[in-house]
Design a protein around this motif. Sequence first.
Motif, PDB file in Angstrom:
ATOM      1  N   TYR B 291       0.841  -1.205   0.000  1.00  0.00           N
ATOM      2  CA  TYR B 291       0.000   0.000   0.000  1.00  0.00           C
ATOM      3  C   TYR B 291       0.876   1.256   0.000  1.00  0.00           C
ATOM      4  CZ  TYR B 291      -3.787   3.087   1.684  1.00  0.00           C
ATOM      5  OH  TYR B 291      -4.716   4.078   1.839  1.00  0.00           O
ATOM      6  N   VAL B 292       1.900   1.215   0.824  1.00  0.00           N
ATOM      7  CA  VAL B 292       2.830   2.351   0.933  1.00  0.00           C
ATOM      8  C   VAL B 292       3.635   2.497  -0.366  1.00  0.00           C
ATOM      9  CG1 VAL B 292       4.960   3.072   2.109  1.00  0.00           C
ATOM     10  CG2 VAL B 292       2.978   2.344   3.445  1.00  0.00           C
ATOM     11  N   SER B 302       3.170   8.604   2.174  1.00  0.00           N
ATOM     12  CA  SER B 302       2.649   7.583   3.086  1.00  0.00           C
ATOM     13  C   SER B 302       3.386   7.646   4.417  1.00  0.00           C
ATOM     14  CB  SER B 302       2.843   6.179   2.501  1.00  0.00           C
ATOM     15  OG  SER B 302       2.138   6.045   1.297  1.00  0.00           O
ATOM     16  N   MET B 304       4.005   5.277   7.874  1.00  0.00           N
ATOM     17  CA  MET B 304       3.843   3.985   8.540  1.00  0.00           C
ATOM     18  C   MET B 304       4.043   4.183  10.029  1.00  0.00           C
ATOM     19  SD  MET B 304       5.636   1.073   6.217  1.00  0.00           S
ATOM     20  CE  MET B 304       4.622  -0.229   6.921  1.00  0.00           C
ATOM     21  N   VAL B 334       7.901   8.565   1.891  1.00  0.00           N
ATOM     22  CA  VAL B 334       7.490   7.632   2.948  1.00  0.00           C
ATOM     23  C   VAL B 334       8.172   8.038   4.243  1.00  0.00           C
ATOM     24  CG1 VAL B 334       7.564   5.228   3.751  1.00  0.00           C
ATOM     25  CG2 VAL B 334       7.155   5.720   1.326  1.00  0.00           C
ATOM     26  N   PRO B 362       0.468  13.122   4.922  1.00  0.00           N
ATOM     27  CA  PRO B 362       0.388  11.910   4.101  1.00  0.00           C
ATOM     28  C   PRO B 362      -1.019  11.711   3.536  1.00  0.00           C
ATOM     29  CG  PRO B 362       0.250  11.332   6.422  1.00  0.00           C
ATOM     30  CD  PRO B 362       0.460  12.825   6.362  1.00  0.00           C
ATOM     31  N   ARG B 364      -1.724   8.467   2.654  1.00  0.00           N
ATOM     32  CA  ARG B 364      -1.933   7.091   3.114  1.00  0.00           C
ATOM     33  C   ARG B 364      -1.234   6.909   4.463  1.00  0.00           C
ATOM     34  NH1 ARG B 364      -1.642   3.299  -1.765  1.00  0.00           N
ATOM     35  NH2 ARG B 364      -2.421   4.599  -3.443  1.00  0.00           N
TER      36      ARG B 364
END
Lengths: 118, 507
Positions: B291-292, B302, B304, B334, B362, B364
Amino acid sequence: LALVLFFHRHPRALLPSDRLAAFVGYNLKHVTQSLDLLAEAGLVEQSQHPTQAARLYVLKTPESEWLAALLEIASTREGRRNLIAALPGVASTDKSGQKSPNGKDRRPRVARAPTKSR
Amino acid sequence: VPERDLVKTGITGFDAILGGGLPRGNIIVVEGLAGSGKTSLGLEFVYRGAKEFDEPGLIVLFEVAPLKVIRDAAQFGWDFPDLERHGKIKIVFTTRSVLQHELEQADGLLLAEAAQIGARRIFIDSLPPLPVDGQNGGNGARDVFHLLAQGLQREHLTAILAVEAPGVERTRLATPPLEEFIADTLLVLRIQDVQRAASRSIEVVKSRGHHFQMGRHTFRIVDGHGLEVYRRVQAPRDASRELAAAYDPATRVSTGVPGLDDVVNGGYFLGSTTLLVGVSGVGKSVMGLQYVAEGARRGERSLMLSLDEAPAQIMRNAATLGIDLEADIKRDMVRIQFDSPQEIEIDRHFYQIEQTVQQFRPRRVVIDSLSTYASTLGTSVRVFRDFFHALVALMKQYQVAAVYNHENPEILGMSSMAGEYAMSSLVDNILLLNWVELGDEFRLGLTVAKMRANPTSRVTHECEVVNGQGMRVLPRRIRPAALPFAAYQGLVSRASEHHAARGPDEE
């Protein structure tokens, strides 16, 4: 010396003189005399409100080099003893400020600031 | 209260809790046990005032030598001697009785000192706990405290008074200590034992003249900085966060898992909350990485959030799937935010997430995993739910398509989707990942159990994780040697069976 140490740790103190004497651990009479000497030497400034017993004591040269050196020596009991012994006419002192049996005056004295004392 | 009448403390996170600051002229009592942070708070109040808001201040000490205070303050990077040299602060050592006499005289030495530097703030450290009104000389003490308060107000000083609290937990007394009556603001600092760890909290018990956030908020005393206050995670956020829950009905975010977008109608909606549920090892984290990576490929940022694995380990895992996460991190596409679950302070943790989302923006977010949060927060289901609720609201405000991994402990079958944590109602999409035992092998099934505002097919799809490639959702008929899922019934139960009749795809 005890007063200098105290004012180094408390550069701006608002205290009655009896409380100050208790903090430094000497009797009031001799603390008063020493305070006068410090004020005369320009090391400490005192101000007093007419209706108040407390005085405001302000250390005037908190960051001078000679004071730092003095405080370093005086930071230990041994250093203080040596310093007092080195002062002319003073062998040792006790909390009462009384003279020693040999007749010498044992009151604590304060060395004057070497510069800009007047 | 107009903005100009509020005195900013400058303490990180605290002014937001105070609704902008403290009303000017308030008498603020800070209560707490020894070591609870009263002195640090008071000193920072004066320091920030002098340094950042051009409001000189006076510090009055009774027990601690100013030299020690200066030394301790230096650890936070607060240069008090420099401020003294510039006439911004004064530190006065005195006694309580002298202070009382001083404040009873309009022309006292202490107030003259304050006036000399134009002091606007004062911190007095510290007063003994005052007796309950009417008991043990309480009336006399009340007069003394009242005189003190009047003297401070006369000089237009905003004052913080540290008061030693008794060594018992504060309760709502029928007759509270009298400083509570006279103080305009009452702050209580606590150190709480949390499963052998300790956590600090600050509570605004009362504060006249402004709105503030009630409850206990976590704070830390941070070396090189000072206090950092983190609003309790349950506290209501501003209305905009709740109102931002509206969906963009057109934009979807691709999952990055081949075949999955078709199953979820083209992707997840922006601002949606997706829960991936499955036993450990089923591929939730793999899907998170895909997904990232898909976001990075499309130029979408993204984030996390990991409690389970450190960044280096995540990057290594990604590499085995052919994902160069390190390069994406370098490109600032990311960001991995790792926080060890040991001794986590949830208010602080949420504050850090909030800061990152606000700054990094982000599109995501992957949270790995909710079950670790649940176990970290211990027995308090309510705290977990409140945290999750706050997290969902934050993601919706910033229109983030968030995917939360949640470990279901059952290896075969599922008796509930989220265990004891009743969070399904907060979630828009739920994808169940389930092992299916067929013959002598475990095969992987994916079922969309819930998809808000979407047509949902309840078909269980077979998936597989391919080394070096990641997960993919298989077409419904793929392996001639093995029967497709459609040939079975009860796939997500513990006892799947082959149909006697032929499945629709076998014709």
